[in-house]
Design a protein around this motif. Sequence first.
Motif: not given
Lengths: 229, 362
Positions: B332, B334-335, B340
């Motif tokens: 992901h 955002q991770s 995140g």
Amino acid sequence: MAASLSGLLKPWIPRVFLVRWSRYNPYYLEPEVRKEVYSQPDSELSVEEKEQRDLKMIRPIKAATSGVTSSVFSDPVLSKFINMMMEHGNKVLAREIMTETLENIKRKQVEKYHKAPEGQKEEVECNPYTIFHQALKNCQPVVGLASIRKGGRNYQVPIPLSDKRRRFLAMKWLITECRDNKHRRTHMYEKLSQEVMLAFVQEGNIIRKKNELHKMAESNRAYAHYRWW
Amino acid sequence: TSGCGQQQEAVAVESELEPFSVFRTQESDPACQSEKHLGQFYTLPPAHFRPLFPHGLPYRYQQQVKTFNEACFMVRSPALEVISYLKKADYSKPALRYLFYGLKGSGKTMSLCHAVHFCYTQGWLVLHIPDAHLWVKNCKELLPSSFNSARLDQPLQATTWLRNFRTTNERFLSQIKTTHRYAWTKREFTDEGRPLGELVNQGISRVKSSSDVVGALMKELRLQSGQPGAGFRLAVAVDGVNALWGRSTIKKENKSAVDLEELTLIHNLRKLVKNDWVRRTLVLTTVTAWSPTQLTGFDSMDPFIPVSVPNYSEKEFESVYLYYLDRKWLQHPQSRTEDGKKELVFLSNRNPSMLDRICGFL
């Protein structure tokens, strides 16, 4: 007679107060869930945004549903898909299936990535979110058919579909395909991950269904002028 | 120690691979790992992986090994502590028992497997029981024991365990000889002086007597590893040892509950876990205990050395995060941001198994 009359005179108070799907007074404003909106300094806001913010300080706000989060990992398309998969209000199970599907897709792709030779590593798409979104886009039909009654006969007329309707149809086809046409003993997440991977490369039953719909629309082009909207 | 010297030369090479080696270490021998390797991942050589762990690893970790195409263990302080005790222990005294305890998903089984890898590299005979809970519930076949009519046998579990034992300890099977004569039925028997491999094969081929074979095997190993002339040391690793003294869900045909003493496998295991023998060590884990005193069976386990296995520290969390990023597991977008990462810390509370599950779908 006296008993029934007094029963009618009692005011009816509902036991459970449904808040969200009740018809809110239009006075109520939508809640703002995103975190970055609250950390914006004053200088960045334009005049309208400042007015909006002042309004929110005065007016009452609707209750936020339990489906929206301020998490950075939340995805509205995914939430919609989970809601469509949910049965009897069992959101926990639907979310579990979704996360297992994503993990399954990622596992297969990462395995392929690590086993691929150096030159082909960049071609392997490992992100399950991009695969899912791309697969849904590939499943969306461009035109739909509507049954219009003219002169005693019903004609299948090709019509343009709105974005929402297209997204809905893609998700609906994906879910019904997995529920109906697969072997009964496989788990839902396995079935879903297989269908999503096929749809990503433009293969599979859902893409076939979409193409058949397009062919029908193409063959019924002559009746397009029966549409009056 | 010679292996450690070679590793020191490799340190010079390591400094060239700076971004690679923050969370990884080239030191794949558990004997040479020390405090400076804490929080780093070492790769298990593929040649060691198949014989060492036919059973015993958590299912999610096995899936991870298959996906990443490599088996990486993190060097954590509980396992390192137990390994240092194992190196320094005095083997002429009665056996020492170590107990890993901690919350659910905090890494007890993995620490146990790390210690088992150390024992394997030192050339010891490893008796690894993957999960004692599996022997105590969901038993599909129960046979009355041929040896002792009051007890019950579990042929399926015993045969699978014997098969895995054979994979792990191939080289010892021809070296060790039996000291008694065992009669399995009227016509089948194993003489004195036969290699252990024959005993094990007997148990695998004749499923009915496999539980008794397991008992005989444990007795042989217990007797022989105590002698000064024996060429091997024995390490026993039991995962979920509180199952040996807890409750069982197995029912007899007349629907009455089975007492744990009546099961042959459990009876023999309990005898093995007692510390009345020399020249061996026991390394065990339990499941979900806040403190060791809460254990059922504490009286039989006492005295032992408890080792607490906590959730990840900040350094260990960073290490795992970088490892997942390196292996392309965190996909992901955002991770990869600070927000995140903070969210991952919050959602998982730095619990290893929760973090693994959350990163699975991110």
